[in-house]
Design a protein around this motif. Structure first.
Motif, PDB file in Angstrom:
ATOM      1  N   SER A  96       0.828  -1.208   0.000  1.00 28.15           N
ATOM      2  CA  SER A  96       0.000   0.000   0.000  1.00 28.15           C
ATOM      3  C   SER A  96       0.865   1.262   0.000  1.00 28.15           C
ATOM      4  CB  SER A  96      -0.926   0.001   1.215  1.00 28.15           C
ATOM      5  OG  SER A  96      -1.839  -1.072   1.164  1.00 28.15           O
ATOM      6  N   LEU A  97       1.934   1.246   0.796  1.00 32.07           N
ATOM      7  CA  LEU A  97       2.822   2.401   0.845  1.00 32.07           C
ATOM      8  C   LEU A  97       3.560   2.583  -0.477  1.00 32.07           C
ATOM      9  CD1 LEU A  97       4.230   2.002   4.451  1.00 32.07           C
ATOM     10  CD2 LEU A  97       2.838   3.907   3.626  1.00 32.07           C
ATOM     11  N   ALA A 130      -8.027  17.390  -9.750  1.00 32.29           N
ATOM     12  CA  ALA A 130      -6.878  17.045  -8.912  1.00 32.29           C
ATOM     13  C   ALA A 130      -7.139  15.712  -8.207  1.00 32.29           C
ATOM     14  CB  ALA A 130      -6.635  18.146  -7.882  1.00 32.29           C
ATOM     15  N   THR A 131      -6.088  15.123  -7.653  1.00 31.51           N
ATOM     16  CA  THR A 131      -6.198  13.870  -6.915  1.00 31.51           C
ATOM     17  C   THR A 131      -6.126  14.162  -5.420  1.00 31.51           C
ATOM     18  OG1 THR A 131      -5.133  12.623  -8.704  1.00 31.51           O
ATOM     19  CG2 THR A 131      -5.176  11.596  -6.523  1.00 31.51           C
ATOM     20  N   LEU A 132      -7.170  13.797  -4.680  1.00 35.95           N
ATOM     21  CA  LEU A 132      -7.212  14.030  -3.239  1.00 35.95           C
ATOM     22  C   LEU A 132      -6.656  12.814  -2.511  1.00 35.95           C
ATOM     23  CD1 LEU A 132      -8.063  15.804  -0.859  1.00 35.95           C
ATOM     24  CD2 LEU A 132     -10.344  14.785  -0.996  1.00 35.95           C
ATOM     25  N   ILE A 133      -5.578  13.032  -1.746  1.00 34.81           N
ATOM     26  CA  ILE A 133      -4.901  11.947  -1.032  1.00 34.81           C
ATOM     27  C   ILE A 133      -5.044  12.176   0.471  1.00 34.81           C
ATOM     28  CG2 ILE A 133      -2.683  10.813  -0.606  1.00 34.81           C
ATOM     29  CD1 ILE A 133      -1.880  11.567  -3.463  1.00 34.81           C
ATOM     30  N   ASN A 134      -5.507  11.185   1.169  1.00 35.18           N
ATOM     31  CA  ASN A 134      -5.803  11.251   2.600  1.00 35.18           C
ATOM     32  C   ASN A 134      -4.840  10.317   3.338  1.00 35.18           C
ATOM     33  OD1 ASN A 134      -6.909  10.891   5.175  1.00 35.18           O
ATOM     34  ND2 ASN A 134      -8.870  10.103   4.451  1.00 35.18           N
ATOM     35  N   ILE A 135      -3.934  10.897   4.140  1.00 35.54           N
ATOM     36  CA  ILE A 135      -2.952  10.124   4.912  1.00 35.54           C
ATOM     37  C   ILE A 135      -3.148  10.447   6.386  1.00 35.54           C
ATOM     38  CG2 ILE A 135      -0.511   9.599   5.277  1.00 35.54           C
ATOM     39  CD1 ILE A 135       0.050  10.696   2.466  1.00 35.54           C
ATOM     40  N   ASP A 136      -3.464   9.426   7.186  1.00 39.42           N
ATOM     41  CA  ASP A 136      -3.862   9.718   8.564  1.00 39.42           C
ATOM     42  C   ASP A 136      -3.686   8.488   9.456  1.00 39.42           C
ATOM     43  OD1 ASP A 136      -4.943  11.185  10.691  1.00 39.42           O
ATOM     44  OD2 ASP A 136      -6.999  10.627  10.202  1.00 39.42           O
ATOM     45  N   HIS A 137      -3.757   8.731  10.778  1.00 39.33           N
ATOM     46  CA  HIS A 137      -3.723   7.620  11.736  1.00 39.33           C
ATOM     47  C   HIS A 137      -4.877   7.671  12.737  1.00 39.33           C
ATOM     48  CE1 HIS A 137      -1.739   9.425  15.557  1.00 39.33           C
ATOM     49  NE2 HIS A 137      -2.106  10.430  14.797  1.00 39.33           N
ATOM     50  N   HIS A 138      -5.850   8.538  12.516  1.00 38.61           N
ATOM     51  CA  HIS A 138      -7.011   8.600  13.404  1.00 38.61           C
ATOM     52  C   HIS A 138      -7.954   7.430  13.145  1.00 38.61           C
ATOM     53  CE1 HIS A 138      -5.681  12.845  13.658  1.00 38.61           C
ATOM     54  NE2 HIS A 138      -6.236  12.808  14.858  1.00 38.61           N
ATOM     55  N   GLY A 139      -8.379   6.790  14.202  1.00 40.65           N
ATOM     56  CA  GLY A 139      -9.287   5.657  14.066  1.00 40.65           C
ATOM     57  C   GLY A 139     -10.667   6.031  13.571  1.00 40.65           C
ATOM     58  N   ASP A 140     -11.042   7.318  13.712  1.00 37.56           N
ATOM     59  CA  ASP A 140     -12.365   7.744  13.265  1.00 37.56           C
ATOM     60  C   ASP A 140     -12.306   8.470  11.922  1.00 37.56           C
ATOM     61  OD1 ASP A 140     -11.076   9.980  14.223  1.00 37.56           O
ATOM     62  OD2 ASP A 140     -12.757  10.745  15.390  1.00 37.56           O
ATOM     63  N   ASP A 161      -9.607  10.344  -2.971  1.00 37.54           N
ATOM     64  CA  ASP A 161      -9.426   9.406  -4.081  1.00 37.54           C
ATOM     65  C   ASP A 161      -8.443   8.301  -3.720  1.00 37.54           C
ATOM     66  OD1 ASP A 161     -11.025  11.023  -5.943  1.00 37.54           O
ATOM     67  OD2 ASP A 161      -9.357  12.443  -5.794  1.00 37.54           O
ATOM     68  N   VAL A 162      -7.424   8.655  -2.954  1.00 37.54           N
ATOM     69  CA  VAL A 162      -6.425   7.694  -2.475  1.00 37.54           C
ATOM     70  C   VAL A 162      -6.377   7.824  -0.958  1.00 37.54           C
ATOM     71  CG1 VAL A 162      -4.013   6.981  -2.554  1.00 37.54           C
ATOM     72  CG2 VAL A 162      -5.095   7.940  -4.608  1.00 37.54           C
ATOM     73  N   VAL A 163      -6.600   6.724  -0.264  1.00 27.93           N
ATOM     74  CA  VAL A 163      -6.700   6.762   1.199  1.00 27.93           C
ATOM     75  C   VAL A 163      -5.690   5.806   1.817  1.00 27.93           C
ATOM     76  CG1 VAL A 163      -8.201   6.385   3.199  1.00 27.93           C
ATOM     77  CG2 VAL A 163      -9.159   7.309   1.072  1.00 27.93           C
ATOM     78  N   TYR A 164      -4.880   6.339   2.742  1.00 29.31           N
ATOM     79  CA  TYR A 164      -4.009   5.476   3.540  1.00 29.31           C
ATOM     80  C   TYR A 164      -4.188   5.872   5.002  1.00 29.31           C
ATOM     81  CZ  TYR A 164      -0.196   2.664   5.234  1.00 29.31           C
ATOM     82  OH  TYR A 164       0.531   1.702   5.915  1.00 29.31           O
ATOM     83  N   VAL A 165      -4.885   5.041   5.742  1.00 24.49           N
ATOM     84  CA  VAL A 165      -5.142   5.279   7.163  1.00 24.49           C
ATOM     85  C   VAL A 165      -4.640   4.071   7.951  1.00 24.49           C
ATOM     86  CG1 VAL A 165      -6.873   5.657   8.955  1.00 24.49           C
ATOM     87  CG2 VAL A 165      -7.145   6.736   6.713  1.00 24.49           C
ATOM     88  N   ASP A 166      -3.757   4.328   8.911  1.00 23.56           N
ATOM     89  CA  ASP A 166      -3.242   3.263   9.774  1.00 23.56           C
ATOM     90  C   ASP A 166      -3.419   3.704  11.221  1.00 23.56           C
ATOM     91  OD1 ASP A 166      -1.920   1.298  11.162  1.00 23.56           O
ATOM     92  OD2 ASP A 166       0.042   1.635  10.239  1.00 23.56           O
ATOM     93  N   ASP A 167      -4.498   3.245  11.859  1.00 26.25           N
ATOM     94  CA  ASP A 167      -4.772   3.698  13.223  1.00 26.25           C
ATOM     95  C   ASP A 167      -3.898   3.013  14.262  1.00 26.25           C
ATOM     96  OD1 ASP A 167      -5.915   1.198  13.308  1.00 26.25           O
ATOM     97  OD2 ASP A 167      -7.904   1.874  13.920  1.00 26.25           O
ATOM     98  N   LYS A 168      -3.018   2.138  13.816  1.00 29.53           N
ATOM     99  CA  LYS A 168      -2.066   1.521  14.745  1.00 29.53           C
ATOM    100  C   LYS A 168      -0.754   2.301  14.804  1.00 29.53           C
ATOM    101  CE  LYS A 168      -3.877  -3.201  14.454  1.00 29.53           C
ATOM    102  NZ  LYS A 168      -5.105  -2.792  13.766  1.00 29.53           N
ATOM    103  N   ALA A 169      -0.582   3.256  13.916  1.00 30.63           N
ATOM    104  CA  ALA A 169       0.614   4.099  13.929  1.00 30.63           C
ATOM    105  C   ALA A 169       0.524   5.100  15.073  1.00 30.63           C
ATOM    106  CB  ALA A 169       0.766   4.830  12.602  1.00 30.63           C
ATOM    107  N   SER A 170       1.639   5.404  15.687  1.00 31.26           N
ATOM    108  CA  SER A 170       1.646   6.349  16.806  1.00 31.26           C
ATOM    109  C   SER A 170       1.340   7.764  16.351  1.00 31.26           C
ATOM    110  CB  SER A 170       3.011   6.330  17.494  1.00 31.26           C
ATOM    111  OG  SER A 170       4.008   6.884  16.641  1.00 31.26           O
ATOM    112  N   ALA A 171       1.666   8.076  15.096  1.00 25.64           N
ATOM    113  CA  ALA A 171       1.497   9.424  14.575  1.00 25.64           C
ATOM    114  C   ALA A 171       1.437   9.357  13.052  1.00 25.64           C
ATOM    115  CB  ALA A 171       2.655  10.322  15.015  1.00 25.64           C
ATOM    116  N   THR A 172       0.843  10.360  12.444  1.00 24.17           N
ATOM    117  CA  THR A 172       0.878  10.430  10.983  1.00 24.17           C
ATOM    118  C   THR A 172       2.308  10.594  10.499  1.00 24.17           C
ATOM    119  OG1 THR A 172      -1.368  11.340  10.864  1.00 24.17           O
ATOM    120  CG2 THR A 172       0.080  11.763   8.995  1.00 24.17           C
ATOM    121  N   SER A 173       3.144  11.253  11.290  1.00 21.36           N
ATOM    122  CA  SER A 173       4.550  11.411  10.915  1.00 21.36           C
ATOM    123  C   SER A 173       5.260  10.062  10.816  1.00 21.36           C
ATOM    124  CB  SER A 173       5.267  12.310  11.924  1.00 21.36           C
ATOM    125  OG  SER A 173       4.756  13.625  11.863  1.00 21.36           O
TER     126      SER A 173
END
Length: 334
Positions: free
Chosen positions: A6-7, A111-121, A127-139
């Protein structure tokens, strides 16, 4: 699809788009700004046309040391010139469109909207979503993305990522701290990040007046919910009297959970015709559900909401909600 795949796919998508427009959430914190700063650095190193910003100005102390902070801009709404098919609009550390610049919720095509986050909610917008709520931070996610893309780890990007991780996991004391957060931090130290210098930049108070503001909040701390919740408040008059900014409260809510026997801390801050409530929790207690019930959201251990009430009404409401919650246990955190 695996995390690595995914990454890699996300890195490939970014590689194909020459213009990056990076957005953070309202009242940006260390994770949003640290991660955003790092992403700007990487983008420029890759030859991208990069700019960044959010709905609110960049906040102290981050404006004083994060790379590319002078290029950050506050936007009331999404710039129309961003809506091009060669552009990636990258929204980081943001659980839902209303928390960022107005206009995202209406779509950003072509444009292409890319969502990178670690919030569980996270609402999984984009258009492209990468969410990992197990990560300590988005950084932490952005560091893994950089490695997947083979992006060179310059010291400026390293400082941004380290800032994001340590601020979002409470300097490795919060329950969201992961083994990978420690591994990433160790690598950042190997690359030249100096923790003692960043700790001073992140946690030092800007003035004696800021300490006086904290003193006002400390003097009002009260225990509710059977002694398991500590809350306090600050009014508009407090800020005006001392001549300090809203950003002077950074880190204050964290101090409330240091009281013996306390699981949850709540700081209520009057902001004109509304009140911002910052929630903090420790151990297995989660405050995200409470924040969501009041129209906000966030992490299990750190969440917030905004109440369109007077300060006295907001205090009464919070007391009622806490007493109702303590009629049954708080939800456990992840």
């Amino acid at each position: 699809m695996s995390k690595a795949s995914s990454l890699a796919r996300l890195a490939n998508t970014l590689a194909l788009l020459p213009r990056w427009r990076i957005l953070v959430h309202e009242k940006p914190d260390g994770d949003a700004l640290g991660g955003g700063s790092a992403l700007v650095c990487w983008g420029k190193a890759l030859g991208k046309d990069v700019s960044w910003g959010g709905p609110d100005p960049i906040s102290p102390p981050y404006d004083a040391f994060l790379s590319m902070s002078c290029e950050y801009r506050a936007y009331e709404e999404l710039p129309k010139e961003w809506l091009r098919d060669d552009t990636a609009i990258i929204v980081i550390d943001t659980s839902a469109p209303p928390r960022s610049v107005r206009g995202i919720e209406d779509g950003v095509s072509p444009a292409t909207l890319i969502n990178i986050d670690h919030h569980g909610d996270n609402t999984k917008f984009g258009d492209v979503v990468y969410v990992d709520d197990k990560a300590s931070a988005t950084s932490e996610i952005l560091w893994d993305l950089a490695e997947a893309g083979g992006w060179r780890p310059c010291i400026e990007a390293c400082i941004g990522v380290y800032t994001g991780i340590v601020t979002d996991c409470g300097h490795f004391t919060y329950a969201n701290t992961t083994p990978n957060a420690h591994r990433v931090a160790a690598r950042l130290l190997e690359l030249g990040v100096k923790p003692q210098e960043l700790d001073k930049r992140i946690n030092s108070k800007g003035s004696v007046k800021e300490l006086h503001l904290w003193g006002k909040a400390y003097s009002r701390v009260a225990l509710i919910g059977g002694g398991r919740v500590a809350f306090t408040w600050l009014s508009d008059d407090d800020f005006q009297e001392l001549g300090v900014s809203r950003y002077s409260t950074e880190g204050l809510a964290n101090e409330l959970v240091k009281v013996n026997g306390v699981d949850v801390g709540m700081l209520l801050t009057e902001e004109g015709d509304c009140v911002r409530v910052s929630f903090r929790a420790r151990g297995k207690t989660s405050v995200r559900e409470l924040a969501q019930r009041l129209g906000g959201g966030g992490h299990p251990q750190a969440a917030a909401c905004r109440l369109h009430l007077s300060l006295s009404e907001a205090i009464d409401l919070i007391k009622e909600e806490v007493e109702r919650l303590y009629a049954r246990p708080f939800a456990p955190g992840r």
